[in-house]
Write a protein that holds these residues in place. Structure first.
Motif, PDB file in Angstrom:
ATOM      1  N   GLY A   1      46.149  35.035  30.028  1.00  0.00           N
ATOM      2  CA  GLY A   1      44.959  35.690  30.555  1.00  0.00           C
ATOM      3  C   GLY A   1      45.307  36.686  31.641  1.00  0.00           C
TER       4      GLY A   1
ATOM      5  N   ASP B   1      48.755  30.656  36.014  1.00  0.00           N
ATOM      6  CA  ASP B   1      47.997  29.596  35.342  1.00  0.00           C
ATOM      7  C   ASP B   1      48.615  28.215  35.509  1.00  0.00           C
ATOM      8  OD1 ASP B   1      46.155  31.419  34.501  1.00  0.00           O
ATOM      9  OD2 ASP B   1      46.937  31.625  32.469  1.00  0.00           O
TER      10      ASP B   1
ATOM     11  N   TYR C   1      39.287  39.387  24.661  1.00  0.00           N
ATOM     12  CA  TYR C   1      39.602  38.594  25.854  1.00  0.00           C
ATOM     13  C   TYR C   1      38.495  37.566  26.043  1.00  0.00           C
ATOM     14  CZ  TYR C   1      41.238  37.324  30.482  1.00  0.00           C
ATOM     15  OH  TYR C   1      41.740  36.615  31.538  1.00  0.00           O
TER      16      TYR C   1
ATOM     17  N   VAL D   1      43.336  33.985  25.747  1.00  0.00           N
ATOM     18  CA  VAL D   1      42.508  33.105  26.571  1.00  0.00           C
ATOM     19  C   VAL D   1      43.413  32.327  27.515  1.00  0.00           C
ATOM     20  CG1 VAL D   1      42.538  31.320  24.763  1.00  0.00           C
ATOM     21  CG2 VAL D   1      40.790  31.245  26.561  1.00  0.00           C
ATOM     22  N   PRO D   2      43.161  32.401  28.817  1.00  0.00           N
ATOM     23  CA  PRO D   2      43.992  31.637  29.745  1.00  0.00           C
ATOM     24  C   PRO D   2      43.724  30.137  29.624  1.00  0.00           C
ATOM     25  CG  PRO D   2      42.174  32.702  30.906  1.00  0.00           C
ATOM     26  CD  PRO D   2      42.137  33.209  29.498  1.00  0.00           C
TER      27      PRO D   2
ATOM     28  N   GLY E   1      35.824  39.497  31.663  1.00  0.00           N
ATOM     29  CA  GLY E   1      36.864  38.880  32.476  1.00  0.00           C
ATOM     30  C   GLY E   1      36.574  39.078  33.950  1.00  0.00           C
TER      31      GLY E   1
ATOM     32  N   VAL F   1      40.923  41.520  35.301  1.00  0.00           N
ATOM     33  CA  VAL F   1      40.797  41.908  33.899  1.00  0.00           C
ATOM     34  C   VAL F   1      40.065  43.244  33.790  1.00  0.00           C
ATOM     35  CG1 VAL F   1      39.746  41.283  31.679  1.00  0.00           C
ATOM     36  CG2 VAL F   1      40.885  39.538  33.068  1.00  0.00           C
TER      37      VAL F   1
ATOM     38  N   THR G   1      52.191  34.178  33.353  1.00  0.00           N
ATOM     39  CA  THR G   1      51.348  33.073  32.897  1.00  0.00           C
ATOM     40  C   THR G   1      51.721  31.787  33.617  1.00  0.00           C
ATOM     41  OG1 THR G   1      51.056  34.102  30.722  1.00  0.00           O
ATOM     42  CG2 THR G   1      50.611  31.741  30.886  1.00  0.00           C
TER      43      THR G   1
END
Length: 430
Positions: A188, A56, A130, A161-162, A213, A217, A52
């Motif tokens: 995410g 992100d 997602y 959720v990113p 996604g 994803v 993450t």
């Protein structure tokens, strides 16, 4: 947009080429996803935090930095303007009402010898949804995925959720509050799917994962299927409009734009029975495109995969629609309830000139998670039934065991499964 005519000798080949879409899996993406999934399965929270932060741009130190509670979701809801709060609650209420009609109930019956047979319906224990983040913010996806699970009786709904650069979208979080989401993890990508599928020290393992996604994803959902259930691996969004010329051209043009603006590989097709009307819609599109903020995406989508098809009549238009099996089908015609009887394959059918596809995306009630890429030939929209299971019930009476035992014995001996036969024979009186 491409121009096709059903009277052309090359029409079938042209239509097939128009619908062709490369769905083959990308080996490089699959390799990356496989490594991520294996690492999350092995190292749990530590791997989830690492990926993450890397993908992100966050700076989480512990898993607690990536968890949102019900209080956090409620706070997000309360920060929103009243009109957005009302819109979210209205959409959730309508989606809930529709999906209550889909709820399956248990049933039993007894046959003539007193044997009870039936089906027991139970909800899944825990599901994961997602929700895309980053540039995209889809509160409607939260409602469409969470609400049918809530209606089905699922006890825990875990959302991932990113939040790129740590930016959280209040509307998405507020939708989770309205739709009854239990807990949110701000993660995410493939790592989020893996965490839901295998479980970590903090992320509970779920029974099913739903929601859209990106390619990573989708690849992760394919990989974990079997460990958990999934809804589908969806392709690009698509719309097919059948118009008889009675709907204002501007309306139809904007309906086509509404799907084309999703991305460059979305598909928008119009079938009309009058060349003059098709020309009128084209003129409307040429004029209206100037007002579209996502003009470049719309033009690329329509240029890549869009088309106008001239059919000889509405009967032929409906047959073409059945072949295309679109995700969204608009019957923008007089007497749509008559013409809908001719439609066998479509994810969702929007009937009449006042029913824009966008109403179904947000608040009409039916689910907007729909089969794409011609899979409406054999699959259905996401619904309450996707979050329920069926267990068969069999309670054989003493009398029933005499008749069924003999039948089972014969068949079991025919398959050379002696223990099967003896198990039934032990219950026979003679």
């Amino acid at each position: 947009m491409k121009k096709l005519d059903t009277q052309s000798p090359d029409f079938q080949a042209e239509l097939k080429a128009l619908l062709a879409f490369e769905t083959a899996q990308n080996p490089e993406i699959d390799r990356i996803v496989a490594d991520i999934c294996a690492d999350v399965q092995k190292r749990g929270d530590a791997a989830l935090i690492e990926y993450t932060n890397r993908f992100d741009g966050t700076s989480a130190q512990t898993i607690d930095d990536l968890i949102l509670t019900q209080d956090d979701l409620q706070s997000a809801f309360e920060r929103l303007p009243e009109n957005i709060q009302t819109a979210l609650k209205t959409a959730a209420r309508r989606v809930e009402s529709y999906h209550k009609h889909q709820k399956m109930e248990s049933w039993t019956y007894e046959d003539e010898d007193g044997t009870l047979l039936g089906q027991q319906i139970t909800p899944l224990d825990r599901v994961g949804i997602y929700v895309p983040g980053g540039k995209a913010a889809y509160p409607s996806s939260v409602i469409m995925n969470a609400m049918p699970a809530h209606v089905a009786g699922v006890k825990e709904i875990i959302m991932v959720v990113p939040t790129p650069k740590g930016e959280r979208n209040d509307i998405v979080l507020a939708a989770a509050f309205v739709a009854g989401v239990t807990k949110v993890f701000t993660v995410g990508g493939a790592q989020a799917v893996a965490a839901l599928a295998y479980g970590t020290e903090s992320v509970p393992q779920v029974d099913k994962i739903t929601g859209p996604g990106n390619a990573f994803v989708a690849a992760a959902k394919r990989r974990v299927f079997g460990v958990v259930g999934i809804d589908m691996v969806a392709g690009p969004s698509e719309i097919l409009v059948i118009a008889d010329g009675t709907t204002p051209a501007d309306w139809v043009a904007m309906d086509l734009f509404s799907q084309a603006e999703h991305d460059e590989i979305a598909q928008a097709i119009l079938i009309g029975t009058s060349q003059a009307y098709l020309d009128e819609v084209q003129a409307a599109m040429n004029r209206l495109i100037e007002t579209m903020p996502r003009r470049a995406i719309i033009e690329a989508s329509l240029g890549n995969r869009g088309a106008m098809i001239l059919a000889k009549d509405l009967d032929e238009a409906c047959e073409i629609a059945n072949y295309i099996s679109p995700e969204h089908l608009e019957l923008s015609v007089e007497n749509p309830q008559e013409w809908v009887k001719k439609i066998r394959h479509a994810g969702a059918i929007f009937m009449g000139r006042y029913t824009s596809e966008s109403l179904g995306d947000y608040c009409a009630g039916p689910n907007h998670v729909l089969p794409t890429s011609r899979t409406a030939r054999f699959s259905s929209p996401l619904g309450t039934y996707d979050f329920q299971k069926r267990s068969s019930l069999i309670q054989v009476s003493e009398q029933g065991a005499q008749k069924l035992g003999k039948t089972a014995s014969v068949l079991a001996h025919g398959e050379s499964l002696t223990a099967h036969a003896r198990a039934a024979e032990f219950r026979l009186k003679d």
